[in-house]
Scaffold this active site. Structure first.
Site, PDB file in Angstrom:
ATOM      1  N   ARG A   1       7.505   1.255   6.515  1.00  0.00           N
ATOM      2  CA  ARG A   1       6.947   2.086   5.227  1.00  0.00           C
ATOM      3  C   ARG A   1       7.587   3.376   5.704  1.00  0.00           C
ATOM      4  O   ARG A   1       8.507   4.160   4.904  1.00  0.00           O
ATOM      5  CB  ARG A   1       5.586   2.565   5.177  1.00  0.00           C
ATOM      6  CG  ARG A   1       4.758   1.485   4.812  1.00  0.00           C
ATOM      7  CD  ARG A   1       3.262   1.988   4.715  1.00  0.00           C
ATOM      8  NE  ARG A   1       2.345   0.966   4.067  1.00  0.00           N
ATOM      9  CZ  ARG A   1       1.330   1.124   3.430  1.00  0.00           C
ATOM     10  NH1 ARG A   1       0.666   2.420   3.245  1.00  0.00           N
ATOM     11  NH2 ARG A   1       0.495   0.063   3.121  1.00  0.00           N
TER      12      ARG A   1
ATOM     13  N   ARG B   1       5.228  14.905  -5.743  1.00  0.00           N
ATOM     14  CA  ARG B   1       4.219  14.212  -5.079  1.00  0.00           C
ATOM     15  C   ARG B   1       5.253  13.118  -4.572  1.00  0.00           C
ATOM     16  O   ARG B   1       6.163  12.472  -5.151  1.00  0.00           O
ATOM     17  CB  ARG B   1       3.311  13.583  -5.706  1.00  0.00           C
ATOM     18  CG  ARG B   1       2.573  12.242  -5.080  1.00  0.00           C
ATOM     19  CD  ARG B   1       1.296  11.809  -5.568  1.00  0.00           C
ATOM     20  NE  ARG B   1       0.974  10.290  -5.160  1.00  0.00           N
ATOM     21  CZ  ARG B   1       0.694   9.940  -4.059  1.00  0.00           C
ATOM     22  NH1 ARG B   1       0.987  10.554  -2.815  1.00  0.00           N
ATOM     23  NH2 ARG B   1       0.553   8.632  -3.888  1.00  0.00           N
TER      24      ARG B   1
ATOM     25  N   ARG C   1      -6.466  22.785   9.070  1.00  0.00           N
ATOM     26  CA  ARG C   1      -7.000  21.492   9.021  1.00  0.00           C
ATOM     27  C   ARG C   1      -6.022  20.279   9.172  1.00  0.00           C
ATOM     28  O   ARG C   1      -6.318  19.246   8.819  1.00  0.00           O
ATOM     29  CB  ARG C   1      -7.863  21.149   7.679  1.00  0.00           C
ATOM     30  CG  ARG C   1      -9.154  22.027   7.471  1.00  0.00           C
ATOM     31  CD  ARG C   1      -9.645  21.749   6.218  1.00  0.00           C
ATOM     32  NE  ARG C   1     -10.700  22.492   5.825  1.00  0.00           N
ATOM     33  CZ  ARG C   1     -12.099  22.091   5.606  1.00  0.00           C
ATOM     34  NH1 ARG C   1     -12.117  20.802   5.483  1.00  0.00           N
ATOM     35  NH2 ARG C   1     -13.120  22.954   5.259  1.00  0.00           N
TER      36      ARG C   1
ATOM     37  N   SER D   1       3.053   6.504  -1.565  1.00  0.00           N
ATOM     38  CA  SER D   1       2.859   4.903  -1.656  1.00  0.00           C
ATOM     39  C   SER D   1       2.192   4.667  -3.002  1.00  0.00           C
ATOM     40  O   SER D   1       1.463   5.208  -3.431  1.00  0.00           O
ATOM     41  CB  SER D   1       2.844   4.636  -0.309  1.00  0.00           C
ATOM     42  OG  SER D   1       1.289   4.846  -0.334  1.00  0.00           O
TER      43      SER D   1
ATOM     44  N   GLY E   1       0.997  12.484   1.029  1.00  0.00           N
ATOM     45  CA  GLY E   1      -0.346  12.517   1.294  1.00  0.00           C
ATOM     46  C   GLY E   1      -0.630  12.901   2.945  1.00  0.00           C
ATOM     47  O   GLY E   1      -1.422  13.732   3.171  1.00  0.00           O
TER      48      GLY E   1
ATOM     49  N   ASP F   1       3.048  -2.022  -1.402  1.00  0.00           N
ATOM     50  CA  ASP F   1       2.259  -3.365  -1.326  1.00  0.00           C
ATOM     51  C   ASP F   1       2.148  -3.612  -2.881  1.00  0.00           C
ATOM     52  O   ASP F   1       2.549  -3.126  -3.575  1.00  0.00           O
ATOM     53  CB  ASP F   1       1.008  -3.451  -0.568  1.00  0.00           C
ATOM     54  CG  ASP F   1       0.118  -2.118  -1.299  1.00  0.00           C
ATOM     55  OD1 ASP F   1      -0.731  -2.735  -2.221  1.00  0.00           O
ATOM     56  OD2 ASP F   1       0.305  -1.138  -1.018  1.00  0.00           O
TER      57      ASP F   1
ATOM     58  N   ARG G   1       3.657  12.819   7.539  1.00  0.00           N
ATOM     59  CA  ARG G   1       4.864  12.384   6.873  1.00  0.00           C
ATOM     60  C   ARG G   1       5.585  13.850   6.517  1.00  0.00           C
ATOM     61  O   ARG G   1       6.758  14.002   6.429  1.00  0.00           O
ATOM     62  CB  ARG G   1       4.473  11.745   5.642  1.00  0.00           C
ATOM     63  CG  ARG G   1       5.701  11.133   4.889  1.00  0.00           C
ATOM     64  CD  ARG G   1       5.358  10.070   3.892  1.00  0.00           C
ATOM     65  NE  ARG G   1       5.132   8.856   4.799  1.00  0.00           N
ATOM     66  CZ  ARG G   1       4.116   7.855   4.468  1.00  0.00           C
ATOM     67  NH1 ARG G   1       3.224   8.321   3.304  1.00  0.00           N
ATOM     68  NH2 ARG G   1       3.455   6.966   5.063  1.00  0.00           N
TER      69      ARG G   1
END
Length: 241
Positions: A220, A90, A46, A93, A23, A207, A27
């Site tokens: 993470r 994908r 962007r 998290s 996402g 989480d 990353r």
């Protein structure tokens, strides 16, 4: 529509047939700079960074999806329909719903339940069930076994709502055996189905919705390495498929 698209300035052939989609644009940069050999930036519209390089000799691309189904819906559609991408993985998290899942565990999304209305624009006369591509799922499971990585396979919940008003808002999904909640897989799976492509969500538990477990931002990054390596190994496996 043709390339470049409104959201992607890459040229024809700039993307490998398999793309990893985290996402976060940072990353995607992290994966490119820490895992790929000879990565090159092919898109930065962007700030959504896309790179192509090599992993174990296989061409692999990585590009961010942004947050939520509408965002991954745009980027994955353009990759599938305009850039000849065949597989999207994908990598992100998820929040665990089941007590036997814990932070750092890896989940392969066999299916993706959703509270989104994204399927409406396909004009279907009923309810579509978004599922992963079996070839990708089988490849990821095989790569996990070969590298000694433990994974769970099952349903995800792709929710449009990150901040839920009710503390019990996930109870029904939990009771139906859904493993974890995230925000993108269902839209990705629908696009892949519509365009005859392959998609799979590989998520790390960051989480827990019901237990006092969560990872810091720093944790993470380090914990997600196993997920990233699994996705890259799957991409290399798919290079010959």
């Amino acid at each position: 529509m043709s390339v470049p698209t409104p959201h992607n300035v890459a040229r024809p052939g700039d993307f490998a047939k398999t793309v990893l989609m985290p996402g976060d644009p940072k990353r995607s940069q992290f994966i490119a700079e820490n895992f790929l050999e000879s990565p090159r930036l092919v898109n930065d519209v962007r700030g959504v960074r896309g790179y192509t390089g090599y992993w174990k000799g296989a061409p692999v691309s990585v590009m961010a999806s942004g947050m939520g189904i509408p965002s991954i819906g745009i980027y994955s559609w353009e990759l599938f329909s305009e850039y000849g991408v065949e597989n999207i993985l994908r990598v992100g998290s998820a929040g665990a719903l089941q007590e036997d899942l814990h932070v750092r565990d890896i989940v392969l999304g066999l299916g993706a339940c959703t509270d989104s209305n994204y399927a409406h624009h396909f004009g279907l006369p009923g309810t579509f069930a978004p599922v992963a591509d079996y070839t990708l799922l089988r490849a990821a499971a095989a790569c996990a076994e070969a590298s000694g990585k433990a994974v769970r396979v099952g349903n995800l919940l792709s929710s449009d709502n990150f901040y839920n008003a009710g503390a019990d808002s996930h109870d029904g999904w939990k009771q139906m055996g859904v493993l974890a909640v995230e925000m993108e897989a269902a839209g990705l799976y629908m696009n892949a189905a519509r365009l005859g492509k392959r998609a799979l969500a590989i998520c790390t538990i960051s989480d827990h919705i019901y237990l006092p477990e969560n990872l810091s931002a720093e944790a993470r990054q380090s914990s997600f390495r196993e997920m990233m390596e699994l996705a890259l190994d799957t991409a290399a496996y798919m290079d010959g498929v």
